[in-house]
Design a protein around this motif. Structure first.
Motif, PDB file in Angstrom:
ATOM      1  N   LEU A 191      83.623  35.770  34.999  1.00 26.96           N
ATOM      2  CA  LEU A 191      83.556  35.376  33.588  1.00 26.96           C
ATOM      3  C   LEU A 191      84.583  34.295  33.265  1.00 26.96           C
ATOM      4  O   LEU A 191      84.308  33.391  32.471  1.00 26.96           O
ATOM      5  CB  LEU A 191      83.777  36.593  32.689  1.00 26.96           C
ATOM      6  N   SER A 192      85.770  34.394  33.876  1.00 21.65           N
ATOM      7  CA  SER A 192      86.780  33.355  33.642  1.00 21.65           C
ATOM      8  C   SER A 192      86.301  32.017  34.201  1.00 21.65           C
ATOM      9  O   SER A 192      86.534  30.965  33.597  1.00 21.65           O
ATOM     10  CB  SER A 192      88.114  33.753  34.265  1.00 21.65           C
ATOM     11  N   GLY A 193      85.628  32.051  35.358  1.00 28.55           N
ATOM     12  CA  GLY A 193      85.062  30.825  35.922  1.00 28.55           C
ATOM     13  C   GLY A 193      83.949  30.265  35.055  1.00 28.55           C
ATOM     14  O   GLY A 193      83.835  29.042  34.884  1.00 28.55           O
ATOM     15  N   LEU A 194      83.148  31.164  34.490  1.00 28.17           N
ATOM     16  CA  LEU A 194      82.073  30.720  33.598  1.00 28.17           C
ATOM     17  C   LEU A 194      82.647  30.115  32.324  1.00 28.17           C
ATOM     18  O   LEU A 194      82.153  29.091  31.837  1.00 28.17           O
ATOM     19  CB  LEU A 194      81.168  31.909  33.266  1.00 28.17           C
ATOM     20  N   THR A 209      85.575  28.637  32.002  1.00 30.82           N
ATOM     21  CA  THR A 209      86.147  27.335  32.358  1.00 30.82           C
ATOM     22  C   THR A 209      85.052  26.300  32.567  1.00 30.82           C
ATOM     23  O   THR A 209      85.168  25.158  32.120  1.00 30.82           O
ATOM     24  CB  THR A 209      86.998  27.451  33.635  1.00 30.82           C
ATOM     25  N   GLY A 210      83.973  26.702  33.247  1.00 35.97           N
ATOM     26  CA  GLY A 210      82.877  25.772  33.510  1.00 35.97           C
ATOM     27  C   GLY A 210      82.165  25.326  32.255  1.00 35.97           C
ATOM     28  O   GLY A 210      81.855  24.144  32.087  1.00 35.97           O
ATOM     29  N   LEU A 211      81.913  26.267  31.354  1.00 33.53           N
ATOM     30  CA  LEU A 211      81.243  25.909  30.102  1.00 33.53           C
ATOM     31  C   LEU A 211      82.140  25.031  29.228  1.00 33.53           C
ATOM     32  O   LEU A 211      81.654  24.129  28.547  1.00 33.53           O
ATOM     33  CB  LEU A 211      80.846  27.177  29.346  1.00 33.53           C
ATOM     34  N   ALA A 212      83.446  25.309  29.260  1.00 31.32           N
ATOM     35  CA  ALA A 212      84.372  24.460  28.504  1.00 31.32           C
ATOM     36  C   ALA A 212      84.358  23.038  29.050  1.00 31.32           C
ATOM     37  O   ALA A 212      84.375  22.062  28.288  1.00 31.32           O
ATOM     38  CB  ALA A 212      85.786  25.039  28.568  1.00 31.32           C
ATOM     39  N   SER A 213      84.294  22.905  30.386  1.00 25.66           N
ATOM     40  CA  SER A 213      84.262  21.575  31.004  1.00 25.66           C
ATOM     41  C   SER A 213      83.010  20.806  30.604  1.00 25.66           C
ATOM     42  O   SER A 213      83.053  19.584  30.429  1.00 25.66           O
ATOM     43  CB  SER A 213      84.331  21.707  32.526  1.00 25.66           C
ATOM     44  N   LEU A 214      81.889  21.522  30.466  1.00 27.28           N
ATOM     45  CA  LEU A 214      80.650  20.860  30.051  1.00 27.28           C
ATOM     46  C   LEU A 214      80.812  20.137  28.724  1.00 27.28           C
ATOM     47  O   LEU A 214      80.212  19.099  28.492  1.00 27.28           O
ATOM     48  CB  LEU A 214      79.518  21.891  29.921  1.00 27.28           C
ATOM     49  N   ASN A 215      81.634  20.704  27.856  1.00 27.63           N
ATOM     50  CA  ASN A 215      81.808  20.133  26.524  1.00 27.63           C
ATOM     51  C   ASN A 215      82.872  19.039  26.461  1.00 27.63           C
ATOM     52  O   ASN A 215      82.770  18.116  25.668  1.00 27.63           O
ATOM     53  CB  ASN A 215      82.183  21.242  25.529  1.00 27.63           C
ATOM     54  N   LEU A 267      85.709  37.726  46.919  1.00 28.41           N
ATOM     55  CA  LEU A 267      84.250  37.733  46.734  1.00 28.41           C
ATOM     56  C   LEU A 267      83.823  36.713  45.679  1.00 28.41           C
ATOM     57  O   LEU A 267      82.763  36.084  45.808  1.00 28.41           O
ATOM     58  CB  LEU A 267      83.776  39.128  46.326  1.00 28.41           C
ATOM     59  N   THR A 268      84.649  36.548  44.649  1.00 24.09           N
ATOM     60  CA  THR A 268      84.324  35.567  43.607  1.00 24.09           C
ATOM     61  C   THR A 268      84.303  34.159  44.174  1.00 24.09           C
ATOM     62  O   THR A 268      83.382  33.382  43.910  1.00 24.09           O
ATOM     63  CB  THR A 268      85.347  35.647  42.460  1.00 24.09           C
ATOM     64  N   ALA A 319      83.440  27.000  37.064  1.00 20.59           N
ATOM     65  CA  ALA A 319      84.578  26.264  37.633  1.00 20.59           C
ATOM     66  C   ALA A 319      85.764  27.214  37.679  1.00 20.59           C
ATOM     67  O   ALA A 319      86.200  27.719  36.646  1.00 20.59           O
ATOM     68  CB  ALA A 319      84.903  25.036  36.783  1.00 20.59           C
ATOM     69  N   PHE A 320      86.246  27.501  38.875  1.00 16.10           N
ATOM     70  CA  PHE A 320      87.311  28.484  39.033  1.00 16.10           C
ATOM     71  C   PHE A 320      88.679  27.823  38.909  1.00 16.10           C
ATOM     72  O   PHE A 320      89.020  26.931  39.673  1.00 16.10           O
ATOM     73  CB  PHE A 320      87.180  29.187  40.385  1.00 16.10           C
ATOM     74  N   ASP A 321      89.450  28.300  37.923  1.00 18.33           N
ATOM     75  CA  ASP A 321      90.817  27.844  37.712  1.00 18.33           C
ATOM     76  C   ASP A 321      91.742  28.871  38.364  1.00 18.33           C
ATOM     77  O   ASP A 321      91.963  29.957  37.823  1.00 18.33           O
ATOM     78  CB  ASP A 321      91.088  27.723  36.212  1.00 18.33           C
TER      79      ASP A 321
END
Length: 356
Positions: A32-35, A37-43, A302-303, A317-319
């Protein structure tokens, strides 16, 4: 620690179940943290690429770039700072069967928001654009002539750049004249140049001002937070992560409490032999730390492995620093969940526990 580790080795299956649950919770938290971060990057990718301090918009726009309208001459009213003009509109770009929502940026190639070209060349004339490299995944390539839904003008891709998405849409960069023609029609380039905002780069946000009272200077991070859906999206995912922290604590508390109740007689014997509450409590805490640490590390691994197999369409995007912080929090809340077991051990009466 010795007692804790020996008990784990003796009851592998029982403790493997606890580790498995903690691993799944941590896996979900990390994903969820990666999701998020990734969605924030999209914007915000294209905005972060400006490396700017602030943006100037009209007050009536309510901090919305598309709703703002001003002229290039307003940039002259911003003193002692590096400025860049910016026009923006949303449209749909088509090239044969390939179709994609895009954000068109009208910029000056000599100003600091000009992107670095990773493939092809810079735009040198009207109707030439540099495109986000994410459009390659949708079948767009160098030399493609794009039709836009909002105009009869056709744009030609002459170059690509990386990290260029705005409000989840790939960005096309063209000169201000191209932007004018696309937005207002063929004769617009001969009239006063209309843009949407002025991007400012300065050492100190407080020093940025404009003499026009109808304009508002907005810090870049505040501008990003006001992008449609950005804050709501981030809050939703972050609340899910926070709830998972609480759930993790409750799960560990339940498991360890049940295990403690099953071992009351054993703890009673140990206390009758002179083993202190402090030693037994430290053993439970150490055991919880080991279980949580193993579960979090496995979930973390695993993530990262899952991320390698996800399709590019999934905005993850994994931070790593953020994931490490979340991992530490998961271990801490698991230890807090063990407090109930510790309190139970402290209250054990040795005589009653051994049936005396």
């Amino acid at each position: 620690m010795f007692l804790a580790w020996n008990e784990i080795k003796k009851n592998k299956l029982r403790f493997a179940l606890i580790v498995g649950v903690l691993m799944l919770v941590s896996y979900l938290v990390f994903f969820l943290s990666g999701l998020a971060t990734g969605l924030a990057s999209l914007n915000r990718e294209a905005v972060d690429k400006w490396d700017a301090t602030a943006i100037v918009l009209t007050e009536e726009s309510d901090k919305s770039l598309p709703q703002s309208s001003l002229t290039t001459e307003e940039a002259d009213n911003i003193k002692d700072n590096d400025t860049a003009t910016l026009g923006q509109l949303n449209s749909i770009a088509r090239n044969g069967d390939a179709k994609q929502n895009i954000a068109l940026f009208g910029i000056d190639s000599e100003e600091f928001i000009m992107p670095k070209v990773t493939e092809g060349e810079k735009f040198a004339g009207d109707n030439e654009v540099i495109a986000s490299d994410t459009l390659k995944e949708d079948g767009f390539k160098l030399g493609d002539e794009l039709e836009l839904s909002s105009t009869d003008e056709k744009l030609t891709i002459v170059g690509f750049t990386d990290s260029a998405r705005f409000n989840a849409a790939p960005v096309l960069y063209g000169d201000v004249t191209t932007f004018q023609k696309v937005k207002f029609g063929e004769g617009a380039a001969e009239n006063e140049t209309q843009i949407n905002g002025i991007v400012v780069r300065g050492d100190d946000f407080s020093s940025i001002s404009t003499s026009n009272e109808d304009l508002e200077v907005i810090e870049v991070e505040e501008f990003i937070e006001n992008l449609p859906g950005y804050t709501e999206q981030a809050l939703t995912l972050n609340f899910m992560i926070y709830f998972l922290f609480g759930i993790s604590s409750v799960i560990v508390a339940i498991f360890l409490y049940v295990l403690t109740v099953q071992k009351i007689s054993m703890f009673g014997v140990m206390k009758a032999q002179g083993i202190s509450n402090g030693y037994l409590s430290r053993s439970v805490i150490a055991q919880t730390f080991l279980l949580a640490f193993i579960g979090v590390v496995v979930g973390f691994a695993l993530t990262l492995i899952s991320g390698e197999f996800l399709p590019s369409a999934v905005p993850v995007a994994f931070d790593i620093p953020t994931m490490i912080i979340y991992g530490v929090i998961l271990i801490v809340v698991a230890i807090l969940g063990a407090v109930f077991s510790v309190l139970t051990i402290v209250k054990i009466d040795p005589l009653k526990a051994i049936g005396g």
